[in-house]
Structure formats: C-alpha cells, structure tokens
Design a protein around this motif. Structure first.
Motif, short mmCIF file in Angstrom:
data_model
loop_
_atom_site.label_atom_id
_atom_site.label_comp_id
_atom_site.label_asym_id
_atom_site.label_seq_id
_atom_site.Cartn_x
_atom_site.Cartn_y
_atom_site.Cartn_z
N ASP A 1 0.37 -6.01 -7.61
CA ASP A 1 0.80 -7.13 -6.62
C ASP A 1 0.49 -7.14 -5.46
O ASP A 1 0.85 -7.73 -4.31
CB ASP A 1 2.40 -7.15 -6.05
CG ASP A 1 3.37 -7.54 -7.69
OD1 ASP A 1 2.13 -8.47 -8.65
OD2 ASP A 1 4.32 -7.02 -7.58
N CYS A 2 -0.37 -6.55 -5.04
CA CYS A 2 -1.26 -6.05 -3.96
C CYS A 2 -2.94 -5.98 -3.47
O CYS A 2 -3.53 -6.01 -5.00
CB CYS A 2 -1.68 -4.17 -3.70
SG CYS A 2 -2.41 -3.76 -2.00
N ASN A 3 -3.19 -7.45 -3.17
CA ASN A 3 -4.12 -7.61 -2.32
C ASN A 3 -5.03 -7.12 -1.73
O ASN A 3 -6.29 -7.84 -1.21
CB ASN A 3 -4.20 -9.46 -2.01
CG ASN A 3 -3.28 -10.40 -3.11
OD1 ASN A 3 -3.81 -9.99 -4.56
ND2 ASN A 3 -2.29 -10.89 -2.96
N LEU A 4 -5.02 -6.32 -0.78
CA LEU A 4 -5.27 -5.59 0.33
C LEU A 4 -6.80 -5.28 -0.03
O LEU A 4 -7.59 -5.75 1.20
CB LEU A 4 -4.65 -4.16 1.25
CG LEU A 4 -5.34 -3.81 1.99
CD1 LEU A 4 -3.50 -3.05 2.94
CD2 LEU A 4 -6.01 -2.77 2.16
N PRO A 5 -7.57 -4.79 -0.98
CA PRO A 5 -8.09 -4.45 -0.85
C PRO A 5 -9.34 -5.94 -1.28
O PRO A 5 -10.21 -5.65 -0.92
CB PRO A 5 -9.13 -3.50 -2.24
CG PRO A 5 -7.12 -3.93 -2.55
CD PRO A 5 -6.40 -3.84 -1.75
#
Length: 86
Positions: free
Chosen positions: A59-63
């Motif tokens: 659920d991570c879009n940071l990179p």
C-alpha cells in the motif's frame, strides 16, 4: 524533461503499475525495489507487518512518486550507517 535522473517509467514491465497510485503517467519506477525497506518503521512509507512479521509495502507509493526523490536520497546516510554497523 528537467531532472530526468529523478524519474523513470517502465510501462513495458509485466507488473506495471505494481501499486495503485491513481497516476499512471507520473508512476516512477526508478526505485522499483525500495532502498528504504530495511529501515523498518523509519522508512516514512505506508506499510504494515503481516502475521509472520514481514514488512508489507503493497500500500506504499512513496518510492513511486517523482517528488519523493530527495526524501529517499536523504536516507542514504542512515542506510550506510546501518550497513557499517552490521
């Protein structure tokens, strides 16, 4: 594209996009394998630990956002300190 070293999009990848960011055109593949994974809860991304204790970053879009390039690069000093301790 200005600052093109901060952005790469591989639309031919069989996993593209690997996360749902809502922005296909702005999806950044530069950090396909996130260098911040090993920082655990200090990575700054949206993650959870599953029942087996494994970090789940699905659920991570940071990179995958070009505007986070500087943030990721700012963590390399911490990553190198951790590597040196091991």
């Amino acid at each position: 594209m200005m600052n093109s070293y901060k952005f790469f999009s591989n639309k031919e990848c069989e996993f593209f996009p690997c996360h749902n960011t809502g922005d296909i055109e702005g999806f950044n593949c530069l950090f396909c394998f996130c260098p911040l994974y090993t920082l655990g809860e200090f990575c700054g991304g949206n993650f959870r630990y599953n029942k087996k204790g494994i970090k789940d970053c699905s659920d991570c879009n940071l990179p995958h956002k070009a505007e986070n390039y500087e943030y990721i690069m700012s963590k390399f000093k911490l990553l190198s300190e951790l590597a040196r301790r091991r």
